[in-house]
Scaffold this motif. Structure first.
Motif, mmCIF file in Angstrom:
data_model
loop_
_atom_site.group_PDB
_atom_site.id
_atom_site.type_symbol
_atom_site.label_atom_id
_atom_site.label_comp_id
_atom_site.label_asym_id
_atom_site.label_seq_id
_atom_site.Cartn_x
_atom_site.Cartn_y
_atom_site.Cartn_z
ATOM 1 N N MET A 98 0.805 -1.342 -0.109
ATOM 2 C CA MET A 98 0.068 0.152 -0.048
ATOM 3 C C MET A 98 0.827 1.243 -0.074
ATOM 4 S SD MET A 98 -3.305 0.373 -0.043
ATOM 5 C CE MET A 98 -3.928 -1.201 0.534
ATOM 6 N N GLU A 99 0.597 2.272 -0.911
ATOM 7 C CA GLU A 99 1.384 3.398 -0.806
ATOM 8 C C GLU A 99 0.975 4.479 0.198
ATOM 9 O OE1 GLU A 99 2.244 5.522 -4.962
ATOM 10 O OE2 GLU A 99 0.470 6.298 -4.270
ATOM 11 N N GLN A 100 2.445 5.059 0.621
ATOM 12 C CA GLN A 100 2.098 6.071 1.658
ATOM 13 C C GLN A 100 2.768 7.359 1.066
ATOM 14 O OE1 GLN A 100 4.220 4.641 5.019
ATOM 15 N NE2 GLN A 100 2.358 3.716 5.740
ATOM 16 N N THR A 101 1.968 8.748 1.755
ATOM 17 C CA THR A 101 2.512 9.773 1.430
ATOM 18 C C THR A 101 2.626 10.653 2.860
ATOM 19 O OG1 THR A 101 2.283 11.855 -0.150
ATOM 20 C CG2 THR A 101 0.299 10.892 0.970
ATOM 21 N N LEU A 102 3.434 11.732 2.808
ATOM 22 C CA LEU A 102 3.660 12.596 3.967
ATOM 23 C C LEU A 102 2.683 13.882 3.757
ATOM 24 C CD1 LEU A 102 5.327 13.251 6.488
ATOM 25 C CD2 LEU A 102 6.052 15.012 5.040
ATOM 26 N N THR A 113 -4.057 10.772 -5.483
ATOM 27 C CA THR A 113 -5.179 11.169 -5.031
ATOM 28 C C THR A 113 -5.169 12.604 -4.312
ATOM 29 O OG1 THR A 113 -6.163 8.719 -4.769
ATOM 30 C CG2 THR A 113 -7.097 10.339 -3.445
ATOM 31 N N VAL A 114 -3.999 12.486 -3.495
ATOM 32 C CA VAL A 114 -4.001 13.373 -2.162
ATOM 33 C C VAL A 114 -3.313 14.737 -3.247
ATOM 34 C CG1 VAL A 114 -2.486 14.361 -0.456
ATOM 35 C CG2 VAL A 114 -3.483 12.152 -0.428
ATOM 36 N N ARG A 115 -2.478 14.694 -4.365
ATOM 37 C CA ARG A 115 -2.159 15.805 -5.085
ATOM 38 C C ARG A 115 -3.435 16.413 -5.857
ATOM 39 N NH1 ARG A 115 2.420 18.110 -3.773
ATOM 40 N NH2 ARG A 115 2.856 18.845 -6.033
ATOM 41 N N THR A 116 -4.385 15.382 -6.020
ATOM 42 C CA THR A 116 -5.525 15.972 -6.867
ATOM 43 C C THR A 116 -6.329 16.604 -5.866
ATOM 44 O OG1 THR A 116 -5.598 14.275 -8.542
ATOM 45 C CG2 THR A 116 -7.742 15.430 -8.163
ATOM 46 N N MET A 117 -6.551 16.105 -4.738
ATOM 47 C CA MET A 117 -7.448 16.775 -3.646
ATOM 48 C C MET A 117 -6.664 18.112 -3.286
ATOM 49 S SD MET A 117 -8.279 13.619 -1.098
ATOM 50 C CE MET A 117 -9.269 14.508 -0.118
ATOM 51 N N ILE A 118 -5.568 18.095 -3.246
ATOM 52 C CA ILE A 118 -4.981 19.480 -2.685
ATOM 53 C C ILE A 118 -5.072 20.861 -3.354
ATOM 54 C CG2 ILE A 118 -3.604 18.410 -0.599
ATOM 55 C CD1 ILE A 118 -1.134 19.006 -2.337
ATOM 56 N N GLY A 119 -4.764 20.302 -4.933
ATOM 57 C CA GLY A 119 -4.799 21.851 -5.916
ATOM 58 C C GLY A 119 -3.436 21.989 -6.119
ATOM 59 N N ILE A 170 -1.616 26.268 2.988
ATOM 60 C CA ILE A 170 -2.277 25.399 3.922
ATOM 61 C C ILE A 170 -1.803 24.060 4.212
ATOM 62 C CG2 ILE A 170 -4.434 23.995 4.170
ATOM 63 C CD1 ILE A 170 -4.880 27.105 4.823
ATOM 64 N N ILE A 171 -1.116 23.532 3.025
ATOM 65 C CA ILE A 171 -0.808 22.049 3.047
ATOM 66 C C ILE A 171 0.435 21.764 2.166
ATOM 67 C CG2 ILE A 171 -2.472 21.389 1.192
ATOM 68 C CD1 ILE A 171 -3.125 18.984 3.034
ATOM 69 N N HIS A 172 1.212 20.758 2.586
ATOM 70 C CA HIS A 172 2.308 19.953 1.646
ATOM 71 C C HIS A 172 1.874 18.467 1.494
ATOM 72 C CE1 HIS A 172 6.076 18.761 0.461
ATOM 73 N NE2 HIS A 172 5.891 17.525 1.338
ATOM 74 N N ALA A 173 2.071 18.083 0.274
ATOM 75 C CA ALA A 173 2.143 16.712 0.232
ATOM 76 C C ALA A 173 3.089 16.121 -0.545
ATOM 77 C CB ALA A 173 0.579 16.390 -0.433
ATOM 78 N N SER A 174 3.653 14.916 -0.315
ATOM 79 C CA SER A 174 4.646 14.541 -1.251
ATOM 80 C C SER A 174 4.162 14.391 -2.607
ATOM 81 C CB SER A 174 5.144 13.330 -0.552
ATOM 82 O OG SER A 174 5.520 13.254 0.607
ATOM 83 N N ASP A 175 5.220 14.549 -3.521
ATOM 84 C CA ASP A 175 5.015 14.608 -5.153
ATOM 85 C C ASP A 175 5.257 13.111 -5.635
ATOM 86 O OD1 ASP A 175 7.798 15.174 -5.143
ATOM 87 O OD2 ASP A 175 7.466 16.982 -6.256
ATOM 88 N N SER A 176 6.056 12.208 -4.911
ATOM 89 C CA SER A 176 6.388 11.053 -5.885
ATOM 90 C C SER A 176 6.695 10.160 -4.505
ATOM 91 C CB SER A 176 7.797 11.189 -6.578
ATOM 92 O OG SER A 176 8.849 11.600 -5.500
ATOM 93 N N PRO A 177 6.643 8.751 -4.754
ATOM 94 C CA PRO A 177 6.995 7.830 -4.007
ATOM 95 C C PRO A 177 8.407 7.854 -3.365
ATOM 96 C CG PRO A 177 6.004 6.745 -5.619
ATOM 97 C CD PRO A 177 6.454 8.387 -6.278
ATOM 98 N N GLN A 199 9.034 8.698 0.673
ATOM 99 C CA GLN A 199 9.891 7.884 1.468
ATOM 100 C C GLN A 199 10.840 8.591 2.380
ATOM 101 O OE1 GLN A 199 11.950 4.795 -0.461
ATOM 102 N NE2 GLN A 199 13.020 4.124 1.375
ATOM 103 N N THR A 200 11.441 9.686 1.744
ATOM 104 C CA THR A 200 12.427 10.755 2.206
ATOM 105 C C THR A 200 11.805 11.534 3.314
ATOM 106 O OG1 THR A 200 13.555 10.939 0.366
ATOM 107 C CG2 THR A 200 14.021 12.722 1.722
ATOM 108 N N GLU A 201 10.693 12.085 2.993
ATOM 109 C CA GLU A 201 9.922 13.067 3.973
ATOM 110 C C GLU A 201 9.493 12.294 4.933
ATOM 111 O OE1 GLU A 201 7.052 14.969 1.268
ATOM 112 O OE2 GLU A 201 8.753 16.013 0.346
#
Length: 133
Positions: free
Chosen positions: A1-5, A83-89, A113-120, A124-126
Motif C-alpha cells: 500500500m502506498e504512503q505519503t507525507l 489522489t492527495v495531489r489532486t485533492m490539494i490542488g 495550507i498544506i504540503h503533500a509528497s509529489d512522488s514515492p 519515503q524521504t519526507e
C-alpha cells in the motif's frame, strides 16, 4: 500500500482547518497511519525546502513554517500520492481549482495550507525526515 507525507502548515492549524482537512482524506477512504503535532525547527524547514533556497521568498517561508505548530501525518491508500495531489490542488492557491483544499482555503503560493509528497521517493524521504525509522 502506498504512503505519503502531509504537512498541514501553520495557517491551516491557526485557522482551525485540521478537522476539515482530515475529514476530506477520510471521505476518500485514505488511512491515517501516523499523526503528530509539532513545531517545525529551522533546521528541518531548511532541509525540507532546500529546493527553494535560491528564491527571494525563502526567508519569509522559513519564518512562516517555524511560526507555529504544524500537523504531520502519513496517509496510506491505493494511489494515495496521486489522489492527495489532486485533492490539494495547485501550489499557487490563486491557480487552484475551487473544491480543492488550496483552492478553498489557501492564501498565496506558500501560505497554501498544506504540503503533500509529489512522488514515492519524496514520500519515503519526507516520512523518514519527520517521523524517523
Amino acid at each position: 500500500m502506498e504512503q505519503t507525507l502531509i504537512i498541514i502548515k501553520p495557517d491551516g492549524v491557526k485557522r482551525k482547518l485540521v478537522g476539515e482537512i482530515l475529514q476530506r482524506f477520510e471521505r476518500k477512504q485514505l488511512t491515517i497511519r501516523q499523526l503528530k503535532v509539532a513545531m517545525m525547527t529551522r533546521e528541518l524547514a531548511e532541509e525540507h525546502y532546500a529546493h527553494v533556497k535560491k528564491f527571494d521568498f525563502f526567508e519569509d517561508m522559513m519564518d512562516y513554517m517555524t511560526s507555529s505548530e504544524v500537523i504531520y501525518l502519513v496517509l496510506e491508500g491505493e494511489a494515495v500520492i496521486k489522489t492527495v495531489r489532486t485533492m490539494i490542488g495547485a501550489t499557487n492557491c490563486l491557480e487552484a481549482a475551487p473544491g480543492t483544499i488550496r483552492g478553498d482555503y489557501g492564501n498565496n503560493s506558500y501560505h497554501n495550507i498544506i504540503h503533500a509528497s509529489d512522488s514515492p521517493e519524496a514520500a519515503q524521504t519526507e516520512i523518514q525526515r519527520f517521523f524517523g525509522e
